[in-house]
Design an enzyme around this catalytic site. Structure first.
Site, PDB file in Angstrom:
ATOM      1  N   THR A 184      -1.264  29.595 -56.995  1.00 32.32           N
ATOM      2  CA  THR A 184      -1.998  29.019 -58.116  1.00 32.32           C
ATOM      3  C   THR A 184      -1.593  27.572 -58.269  1.00 32.32           C
ATOM      4  O   THR A 184      -0.420  27.265 -58.490  1.00 32.32           O
ATOM      5  CB  THR A 184      -1.747  29.777 -59.431  1.00 32.32           C
ATOM      6  N   ASP A 221      -2.169  25.724 -60.607  1.00 33.51           N
ATOM      7  CA  ASP A 221      -1.788  25.446 -62.001  1.00 33.51           C
ATOM      8  C   ASP A 221      -0.315  25.723 -62.269  1.00 33.51           C
ATOM      9  O   ASP A 221       0.197  25.349 -63.318  1.00 33.51           O
ATOM     10  CB  ASP A 221      -2.603  26.321 -62.960  1.00 33.51           C
ATOM     11  N   GLY A 252      -3.740  34.215 -56.882  1.00 33.87           N
ATOM     12  CA  GLY A 252      -3.171  33.954 -58.198  1.00 33.87           C
ATOM     13  C   GLY A 252      -2.990  35.210 -59.020  1.00 33.87           C
ATOM     14  O   GLY A 252      -2.968  36.327 -58.488  1.00 33.87           O
ATOM     15  N   ASP A 253      -2.910  35.038 -60.344  1.00 36.56           N
ATOM     16  CA  ASP A 253      -2.588  36.172 -61.205  1.00 36.56           C
ATOM     17  C   ASP A 253      -3.644  37.281 -61.137  1.00 36.56           C
ATOM     18  O   ASP A 253      -3.313  38.467 -61.113  1.00 36.56           O
ATOM     19  CB  ASP A 253      -2.354  35.721 -62.646  1.00 36.56           C
ATOM     20  N   MET A 289     -10.893  17.315 -55.334  1.00 39.78           N
ATOM     21  CA  MET A 289     -10.129  16.507 -54.390  1.00 39.78           C
ATOM     22  C   MET A 289      -8.710  17.040 -54.270  1.00 39.78           C
ATOM     23  O   MET A 289      -8.144  17.123 -53.182  1.00 39.78           O
ATOM     24  CB  MET A 289     -10.098  15.051 -54.851  1.00 39.78           C
ATOM     25  N   ILE A 290      -8.123  17.450 -55.402  1.00 39.55           N
ATOM     26  CA  ILE A 290      -6.749  17.947 -55.401  1.00 39.55           C
ATOM     27  C   ILE A 290      -6.665  19.303 -54.713  1.00 39.55           C
ATOM     28  O   ILE A 290      -5.781  19.570 -53.904  1.00 39.55           O
ATOM     29  CB  ILE A 290      -6.208  18.033 -56.842  1.00 39.55           C
ATOM     30  N   ARG A 291      -7.603  20.187 -55.039  1.00 40.36           N
ATOM     31  CA  ARG A 291      -7.576  21.548 -54.478  1.00 40.36           C
ATOM     32  C   ARG A 291      -7.719  21.553 -52.967  1.00 40.36           C
ATOM     33  O   ARG A 291      -7.187  22.425 -52.290  1.00 40.36           O
ATOM     34  CB  ARG A 291      -8.721  22.380 -55.064  1.00 40.36           C
TER      35      ARG A 291
END
Length: 523
Positions: free
Chosen positions: A285, A287, A256-257, A445-447
């Site tokens: 990322t 997000d 990510g960033d 769960m999403i990650r």
């Protein structure tokens, strides 16, 4: 390199017969962003014909190979009623294969792949496609996975040798099989490890000599050592140095960033040392907060999974008397997942994101809105991004100063805090009435899930774009889609730009029209 070049864009074709219609318009010159290249600091690099020319997978025709004249515009929508269009327009080199490459195909290239930061759907797919692309398209056989993030370059843990057979089913698994971590960024140690051509893969013949501190200049055959025993290995080291110098190196950084800011430093240090090593970043990322590119991989999968959590919260809320389903979703500084999941589900009554401050008490506040919604429907669903409301959550001085391994401020649990505030409010204003808050946090769960079909395809295109760019000699760049067209963007530029939700555009207005939530202008 065609940095800073400009071109005018004019369109003179319009449909006749409409009153006051423009007969033509002109746009400002487009500035082509300079893309770093190995030849910027290394002279007399040899080129060779792209092996895709003879690949059994491709039949190159006119237009197959791209040149520096193929560009992608960053801005493609204009208001022609304005007398002055914002200038200058920015353009980037288009991503794809070049006919001439700067890395000799076959056994002369050594590539390292590293994953950093948090998990994201699609990480294993990117690794897989990098390995398969390097192996099948360009004949690279020395491919290594650096374990445990940036610290894996120097920690002493051996890197993993990768090949297509090993990574064949990796896209079906969530997480990263290379393992990841936050922090651990030590510029000198990382670049030294890369420069040594080791990638920590365990060059066993060199291991016994790492206890000695020595400086060897092979060309002058001058050798200084703290231990005379080192003199015995002089001939071996000379031969080893020549063997290792035959390799050209590539480093693929997935993160990510924060990880990309580290990649900027690595690229700059490699350029300062004038090393023939190309560095590229693949933005990761969940997000979707990386700027310039259309989206980051894993985002579509995250939105899809978030909808399942919202559906569960809706069922829980609808099944209770005065029930509220509260879903906390990922989004430290941006609310893209919360926004898109809200629009996709249509079960959400209020969406709270970091870009739009909110308040609880008083006219136009969240509590007033939820009370009205409970009176009307008997239930409500609230979606909150993890970075929302951080400024109104009480915290101690120590909590304000706490940072994670990457140097980011540690956020408090907005979901748990909001649940407590809702229960306190109801007990205060409705002491004898039933009330239920079901708090669902599906973050991990999403990650951890594998990428869906859309993201898997996207990961393949990102990986192959990165490979083509590196092989063409570009370095210090990120590959990604801009307005649907894949481009090469300087990594320093990407690392500095955030992709925030614009709460003044049509998309946020659409959210408010779907939820009928307050705009919290009284804050």
């Amino acid at each position: 390199m065609a940095g800073g070049s400009s071109t005018g864009i004019t369109n003179l074709e319009t449909t006749a017969g409409h009153k006051n219609e423009l007969s033509g318009f002109s746009l400002p010159p487009a500035t082509l962003q300079k893309l770093p290249h190995l030849t910027d600091y290394l002279q007399n690099l040899q080129t060779s014909t792209n092996p895709l020319e003879n690949s059994r997978f491709y039949h190159p025709s006119d237009g197959f190979y791209l040149t520096r004249n193929d560009v992608v515009l960053r801005q493609i929508v204009f208001d022609l009623s304005l007398t002055n269009v914002a200038s200058p327009l920015l353009a980037y080199h288009r991503a794809g294969p070049r006919k001439e490459i700067y890395f000799r195909p076959g056994g002369h290239v050594r590539a390292a792949i590293v994953t950093c930061g948090g998990l994201c759907p699609g990480m294993n797919t990117v690794i897989r496609e990098l390995v398969v692309g390097l192996w099948e398209l360009y004949g690279v056989r020395d491919i290594f996975g650096v374990k445990s993030g940036y610290r894996g370059f120097y920690s002493g843990e051996a890197a993993v040798r990768l090949d297509p057979k090993m990574v064949h089913n990796w896209h079906r698994r969530g997480g990263t099989l290379l393992e990841t971590s936050r922090g651990g960024f030590d510029l000198d140690k990382i670049v030294n490890a890369i420069q040594d051509r080791g990638f920590n893969q365990g060059l066993g013949l060199l291991a016994p000599f790492r206890a000695f501190t020595f400086r060897l200049q092979i060309l002058g055959f001058r050798f200084v050592a703290e231990h005379t025993e080192c003199l015995r290995i002089l001939p071996f080291l000379a031969l080893t140095g020549k063997w290792m110098s035959a390799y050209n190196e590539q480093v693929y950084v997935i993160g990510g960033d924060g990880t990309l800011r580290g990649a900027v430093k690595i690229f700059n240090e490699i350029r300062r040392r004038k090393l023939e090593i190309a560095v590229t970043g693949i933005p990761k990322t969940v997000d979707n907060d990386v700027g310039i590119i259309d989206r980051s991989f894993g985002f579509h999968t995250a939105v899809e999974m978030a909808q399942q959590a919202i559906s569960a919260a809706h069922v829980e809320a609808e099944s209770a008397v005065n029930g509220i389903g509260l879903v906390k979703l990922m989004g430290r500084s941006t609310g893209h997942i919360a926004l898109h999941a809200t629009l996709s589900s249509r079960d959400v009554d209020c969406c709270l994101i970091p870009e739009n401050n909110f308040y609880l008490e008083g006219k136009g506040g969240l509590l007033e809105f939820l009370e009205d919604r409970l009176k009307q429907n008997g239930h409500a669903v609230v979606v909150v991004a993890e970075g929302a409301g951080q400024d109104i959550i009480p915290r101690t001085k120590a909590q304000k100063e706490e940072e994670d391994e990457s140097g980011n401020p540690v956020f408090l649990d907005v979901g748990g805090w909001l649940k407590s505030e809702l229960k306190r409010w109801w007990a205060r204003d409705h002491p004898n009435e039933l009330f239920t808050v079901k708090h669902i946090d599906p973050t991990y769960m999403i990650r951890a899930v594998p990428a869906n079909a859309t993201d898997n395809l996207y990961c393949t295109l990102l990986a192959h774009s990165a490979i083509h760019g590196v092989m063409a000699g570009y370095t210090g760049f990120v590959s990604g889609p801009i307005n649907g067209n894949y481009a090469y963007i300087p990594v320093e530029e990407v690392a500095q730009v955030k992709n925030e939700v614009n709460t003044k555009d049509h998309q946020w207005a659409w959210v408010r029209s779907v939820t009928n939530q307050p705009d919290f202008v009284g804050i």
